[in-house]
Motif scaffolding. Structure first.
Motif, PDB file in Angstrom:
ATOM      1  N   ARG A   8      18.790 -17.660 -24.367  1.00  0.00           N
ATOM      2  CA  ARG A   8      18.626 -17.496 -22.926  1.00  0.00           C
ATOM      3  C   ARG A   8      19.292 -16.206 -22.444  1.00  0.00           C
ATOM      4  O   ARG A   8      18.765 -15.510 -21.591  1.00  0.00           O
ATOM      5  N   TYR A  26      17.409 -14.504 -14.321  1.00  0.00           N
ATOM      6  CA  TYR A  26      18.162 -15.710 -14.662  1.00  0.00           C
ATOM      7  C   TYR A  26      17.228 -16.920 -14.687  1.00  0.00           C
ATOM      8  O   TYR A  26      17.231 -17.707 -15.626  1.00  0.00           O
ATOM      9  N   ALA A  29      14.823 -16.888 -17.566  1.00  0.00           N
ATOM     10  CA  ALA A  29      15.466 -17.199 -18.843  1.00  0.00           C
ATOM     11  C   ALA A  29      15.694 -18.700 -19.015  1.00  0.00           C
ATOM     12  O   ALA A  29      16.191 -19.139 -20.049  1.00  0.00           O
ATOM     13  N   GLY A  30      15.312 -19.476 -18.009  1.00  0.00           N
ATOM     14  CA  GLY A  30      15.392 -20.926 -18.143  1.00  0.00           C
ATOM     15  C   GLY A  30      16.521 -21.572 -17.377  1.00  0.00           C
ATOM     16  O   GLY A  30      16.741 -22.771 -17.484  1.00  0.00           O
ATOM     17  N   TYR A  31      17.247 -20.791 -16.620  1.00  0.00           N
ATOM     18  CA  TYR A  31      18.335 -21.337 -15.819  1.00  0.00           C
ATOM     19  C   TYR A  31      17.837 -21.685 -14.418  1.00  0.00           C
ATOM     20  O   TYR A  31      16.848 -21.139 -13.952  1.00  0.00           O
ATOM     21  N   VAL A 114      10.324 -21.436 -17.451  1.00  0.00           N
ATOM     22  CA  VAL A 114      10.806 -21.436 -18.831  1.00  0.00           C
ATOM     23  C   VAL A 114      11.128 -22.843 -19.305  1.00  0.00           C
ATOM     24  O   VAL A 114      10.880 -23.180 -20.458  1.00  0.00           O
ATOM     25  N   ARG A 115      11.642 -23.676 -18.410  1.00  0.00           N
ATOM     26  CA  ARG A 115      12.009 -25.035 -18.838  1.00  0.00           C
ATOM     27  C   ARG A 115      10.794 -25.858 -19.286  1.00  0.00           C
ATOM     28  O   ARG A 115      10.947 -26.885 -19.904  1.00  0.00           O
ATOM     29  N   LEU A 122       9.406 -20.004 -26.488  1.00  0.00           N
ATOM     30  CA  LEU A 122      10.576 -19.213 -26.095  1.00  0.00           C
ATOM     31  C   LEU A 122      10.962 -18.219 -27.190  1.00  0.00           C
ATOM     32  O   LEU A 122      11.293 -17.067 -26.903  1.00  0.00           O
TER      33      LEU A 122
END
Length: 151
Positions: A8, A26, A29-31, A114-115, A122
């Motif tokens: 990430r 951010y 990136a999956g956050y 991303v999640r 990924l």
């Protein structure tokens, strides 16, 4: 510096190097989108070093190619104007806009957060250096948050 160990963080650094805002990078990136955490993560020395490395690498890779293509497009525009072919001149101007990133030809609207991506997806994104475009998703999330806030 090699690729960051945290996938990430690597994707976050790549997104920042591509010019995304800290918050959008951010989120991509999956956050969970958070200005404060995005800022904190962007300040970490390993992230700063990786973003710098990626930008330097891109600058070396694109400098001659980008400049050369823009020069050729300008030469084509001048030729088109001198031969009274305004449509060709407009085409050259559009191409210069695409090359400089000031004009987007087509936007990919099949983007997922991303999640929702698999580990394989990924990994592929991290290795290929092609992050999903999520600016619209972040904007939508901002609008949803604003609707929930009391007046």
């Amino acid at each position: 510096m090699p690729i960051l160990k945290n996938a990430r963080h690597e994707l976050f650094a790549q997104n920042l190097a591509r010019g995304m805002t800290q918050r959008a990078a951010y989120y991509a990136a999956g956050y969970r989108a958070s200005k404060q955490m995005a800022w904190r993560t962007a300040q970490q020395p390993e992230i700063v070093a990786r973003v710098s490395e990626l930008r330097e690498k891109a600058a070396r890779r694109f400098e001659v190619t980008m400049d050369g293509l823009i020069e050729r497009a300008e030469a084509a525009r001048l030729l088109a104007m001198n031969t009274e072919q305004p449509a060709a001149a407009v085409g050259a101007i559009k191409e210069m806009g695409v090359l400089t990133g000031l004009r987007v030809e087509k936007r990919d609207n099949t983007i997922r957060p991303v999640r929702q991506l698999t580990d394989d997806e990924l990994t592929l994104i991290a290795l290929s250096g092609t992050p999903p475009l999520i600016e619209d998703l972040v904007a939508e999330e901002d609008e949803e948050e604003e609707e929930l806030l009391p007046n």
